[in-house]
Structure formats: C-alpha cells, structure tokens
Design a protein around this motif. Structure first.
Motif, mmCIF file in Angstrom:
data_model
loop_
_atom_site.group_PDB
_atom_site.id
_atom_site.type_symbol
_atom_site.label_atom_id
_atom_site.label_comp_id
_atom_site.label_asym_id
_atom_site.label_seq_id
_atom_site.Cartn_x
_atom_site.Cartn_y
_atom_site.Cartn_z
ATOM 1 N N PRO A 90 5.683 -8.688 -7.857
ATOM 2 C CA PRO A 90 6.060 -9.774 -8.769
ATOM 3 C C PRO A 90 5.353 -9.674 -10.132
ATOM 4 O O PRO A 90 5.946 -9.973 -11.161
ATOM 5 N N ALA A 91 4.116 -9.217 -10.124
ATOM 6 C CA ALA A 91 3.356 -9.107 -11.373
ATOM 7 C C ALA A 91 3.642 -7.792 -12.095
ATOM 8 O O ALA A 91 3.236 -7.602 -13.239
ATOM 9 N N LYS A 92 4.323 -6.877 -11.423
ATOM 10 C CA LYS A 92 4.625 -5.545 -11.963
ATOM 11 C C LYS A 92 3.351 -4.818 -12.380
ATOM 12 O O LYS A 92 3.200 -4.369 -13.521
ATOM 13 N N VAL A 93 2.419 -4.716 -11.432
ATOM 14 C CA VAL A 93 1.180 -3.972 -11.651
ATOM 15 C C VAL A 93 1.096 -2.872 -10.602
ATOM 16 O O VAL A 93 1.233 -3.140 -9.400
ATOM 17 N N ALA A 94 0.898 -1.641 -11.058
ATOM 18 C CA ALA A 94 0.731 -0.494 -10.172
ATOM 19 C C ALA A 94 -0.692 0.035 -10.348
ATOM 20 O O ALA A 94 -1.131 0.273 -11.472
ATOM 21 N N VAL A 95 -1.393 0.199 -9.227
ATOM 22 C CA VAL A 95 -2.789 0.640 -9.258
ATOM 23 C C VAL A 95 -2.901 2.026 -8.625
ATOM 24 O O VAL A 95 -2.363 2.271 -7.543
ATOM 25 N N PHE A 96 -3.622 2.902 -9.301
ATOM 26 C CA PHE A 96 -3.884 4.247 -8.811
ATOM 27 C C PHE A 96 -5.386 4.462 -8.781
ATOM 28 O O PHE A 96 -6.075 4.175 -9.761
ATOM 29 N N VAL A 107 0.850 -1.192 0.000
ATOM 30 C CA VAL A 107 0.000 0.000 0.000
ATOM 31 C C VAL A 107 0.887 1.245 0.000
ATOM 32 O O VAL A 107 1.868 1.311 0.749
ATOM 33 N N ALA A 108 0.530 2.214 -0.841
ATOM 34 C CA ALA A 108 1.245 3.489 -0.914
ATOM 35 C C ALA A 108 2.746 3.267 -1.032
ATOM 36 O O ALA A 108 3.539 3.819 -0.284
ATOM 37 N N ALA A 109 3.133 2.455 -1.999
ATOM 38 C CA ALA A 109 4.535 2.097 -2.178
ATOM 39 C C ALA A 109 5.059 2.621 -3.515
ATOM 40 O O ALA A 109 4.294 2.848 -4.447
ATOM 41 N N ARG A 110 6.369 2.774 -3.573
ATOM 42 C CA ARG A 110 7.017 3.168 -4.817
ATOM 43 C C ARG A 110 7.240 1.931 -5.676
ATOM 44 O O ARG A 110 7.987 1.043 -5.275
ATOM 45 N N PRO A 111 6.663 1.884 -6.849
ATOM 46 C CA PRO A 111 6.941 0.747 -7.731
ATOM 47 C C PRO A 111 8.413 0.736 -8.162
ATOM 48 O O PRO A 111 9.041 -0.305 -8.222
ATOM 49 N N LEU A 112 8.936 1.908 -8.464
ATOM 50 C CA LEU A 112 10.343 2.047 -8.845
ATOM 51 C C LEU A 112 11.058 2.859 -7.761
ATOM 52 O O LEU A 112 10.659 3.988 -7.472
ATOM 53 N N PRO A 113 12.098 2.307 -7.164
ATOM 54 C CA PRO A 113 12.760 3.002 -6.052
ATOM 55 C C PRO A 113 13.298 4.381 -6.413
ATOM 56 O O PRO A 113 13.322 5.272 -5.574
ATOM 57 N N ASP A 114 13.711 4.560 -7.675
ATOM 58 C CA ASP A 114 14.290 5.848 -8.079
ATOM 59 C C ASP A 114 13.247 6.887 -8.472
ATOM 60 O O ASP A 114 13.587 8.044 -8.683
ATOM 61 N N LEU A 115 11.991 6.473 -8.596
ATOM 62 C CA LEU A 115 10.919 7.391 -8.976
ATOM 63 C C LEU A 115 10.187 7.821 -7.704
ATOM 64 O O LEU A 115 9.597 6.993 -7.022
ATOM 65 N N VAL A 165 0.540 -1.809 -5.026
ATOM 66 C CA VAL A 165 1.654 -2.286 -5.841
ATOM 67 C C VAL A 165 1.741 -3.804 -5.721
ATOM 68 O O VAL A 165 1.829 -4.342 -4.618
ATOM 69 N N PHE A 166 1.716 -4.463 -6.860
ATOM 70 C CA PHE A 166 1.882 -5.908 -6.948
ATOM 71 C C PHE A 166 3.246 -6.133 -7.601
ATOM 72 O O PHE A 166 3.364 -6.165 -8.829
ATOM 73 N N ALA A 176 -7.858 -7.856 -9.885
ATOM 74 C CA ALA A 176 -7.593 -9.272 -9.600
ATOM 75 C C ALA A 176 -7.364 -10.054 -10.884
ATOM 76 O O ALA A 176 -6.420 -10.857 -10.968
ATOM 77 N N ASP A 177 -8.192 -9.828 -11.890
ATOM 78 C CA ASP A 177 -8.035 -10.538 -13.166
ATOM 79 C C ASP A 177 -6.692 -10.199 -13.822
ATOM 80 O O ASP A 177 -6.003 -11.083 -14.338
ATOM 81 N N THR A 178 -6.326 -8.931 -13.794
ATOM 82 C CA THR A 178 -5.078 -8.498 -14.417
ATOM 83 C C THR A 178 -3.864 -9.071 -13.697
ATOM 84 O O THR A 178 -2.950 -9.602 -14.331
ATOM 85 N N VAL A 179 -3.859 -8.983 -12.380
ATOM 86 C CA VAL A 179 -2.719 -9.495 -11.601
ATOM 87 C C VAL A 179 -2.604 -11.004 -11.768
ATOM 88 O O VAL A 179 -1.510 -11.535 -11.990
ATOM 89 N N THR A 180 -3.717 -11.702 -11.707
ATOM 90 C CA THR A 180 -3.711 -13.157 -11.875
ATOM 91 C C THR A 180 -3.175 -13.548 -13.253
ATOM 92 O O THR A 180 -2.347 -14.454 -13.375
ATOM 93 N N ALA A 181 -3.614 -12.852 -14.283
ATOM 94 C CA ALA A 181 -3.153 -13.143 -15.646
ATOM 95 C C ALA A 181 -1.657 -12.863 -15.788
ATOM 96 O O ALA A 181 -0.929 -13.657 -16.394
#
Length: 153
Positions: free
Chosen positions: A69-75, A51-59, A66-67, A140-145
């Motif tokens: 392993p699946a590389k999904v960022a939700v806003f 929750v409320a996390a940086r997907p990319l540490p440098d950004l 933020v998911f 859920a569908d996107t992350v699962t896929a």
C-alpha cells in the motif's frame, strides 16, 4: 559395488569442483541473518510486509521486504554480491568471472531501482553491515510517512 563419486562440471560451468558447487549452493539468496534481524525489528514496530516478493508483477525481481500500500521496496544487499564500496574485495580465484558477475548485479540493482521509481515506488537499499536498528527505524519512519501521506490525498 563401487560408485563413481567424481563430479564433472557441465561445459562452461563456473563450478570447478563438487566442493565449490556445494559451497555456492549453500549461499542464501533470502532469509540471511541481516534480513531476518531487520524484519524482526520492523515487525516489532507493528508494520506488516511481504517477504521476498515482486513489487511489480511484470518485473522478474524480488525485494527483501515489500510494503504494497505504501509502495516501498526494501533491499538488504550483501557486501560481496552487490559490490559494497567499503567491503568488496575482488576474488583471487577466477577474478574476471566474479568481478563481472558483481558488476552485472550492480547494474541489475540500478535497473530495478529505475523500474520501481518509474512505477511510483520508493526504493530503500541497505548494506548488510549497516546497524539493523538504524535500518529498521528508517524503514518504519518511511513507510509510516508514506502511509499517512497517502491518506491525506
């Protein structure tokens, strides 16, 4: 002993009064009702996330969910602060400042999307007015896929 209860806005400050400043400070940047409801629904489907996390540490920008392993960022974007085409209404007080602020937010959102996509992330954006059940199902569908697709490769 009498205390001076007046508040002087710092030079160049947008907060024109102590009441306005308190009001602006009370606006949540995270854990809004729409975010909490969507998170609850996604969690109930068995998915775990940051929750409320940086997907990319440098950004220096955080996603609402933020998911990694699946590389999904939700806003989950607020209609006012992110310029919803359906619900944004320009303010009557200090319209130039606030309209420019919202425009900068929208530009930053597009820049964030671009940085994440270039790094291989999938960005999902939802408006706060969208039905939480629909948002949670799409997440859920996107992350699962993406997870099952990553396992196959």
């Amino acid at each position: 002993m009498s205390e001076d209860l007046t508040w002087d806005a710092p030079e160049g400050s947008w907060a024109s009064s102590a009441a306005r400043r308190r009001n602006m400070q009370a606006i949540r940047s995270r854990d809004t009702k729409p975010e909490k409801l969507i998170r609850q629904l996604v969690h109930a489907q068995g998915l775990r996330y940051r929750v409320a996390a940086r997907p990319l540490p440098d950004l220096r920008r955080t996603a609402d969910m933020v998911f990694r392993p699946a590389k999904v960022a939700v806003f989950i974007d607020g209609c006012y602060w992110h310029g919803c085409p359906e619900h944004y209404v320009p303010p009557r007080t200090n319209p130039r400042y606030w309209s420019e602020k919202v425009l900068r937010n929208v530009q930053r959102d597009r820049d964030t999307d671009q940085h994440l996509e270039q790094a291989g992330w999938l960005v999902l954006r939802f408006w706060e007015h969208e039905p939480p059940e629909v948002c949670a199902t799409q997440i859920a569908d996107t992350v699962t896929a993406r997870r099952s697709g990553a396992r196959r490769t």
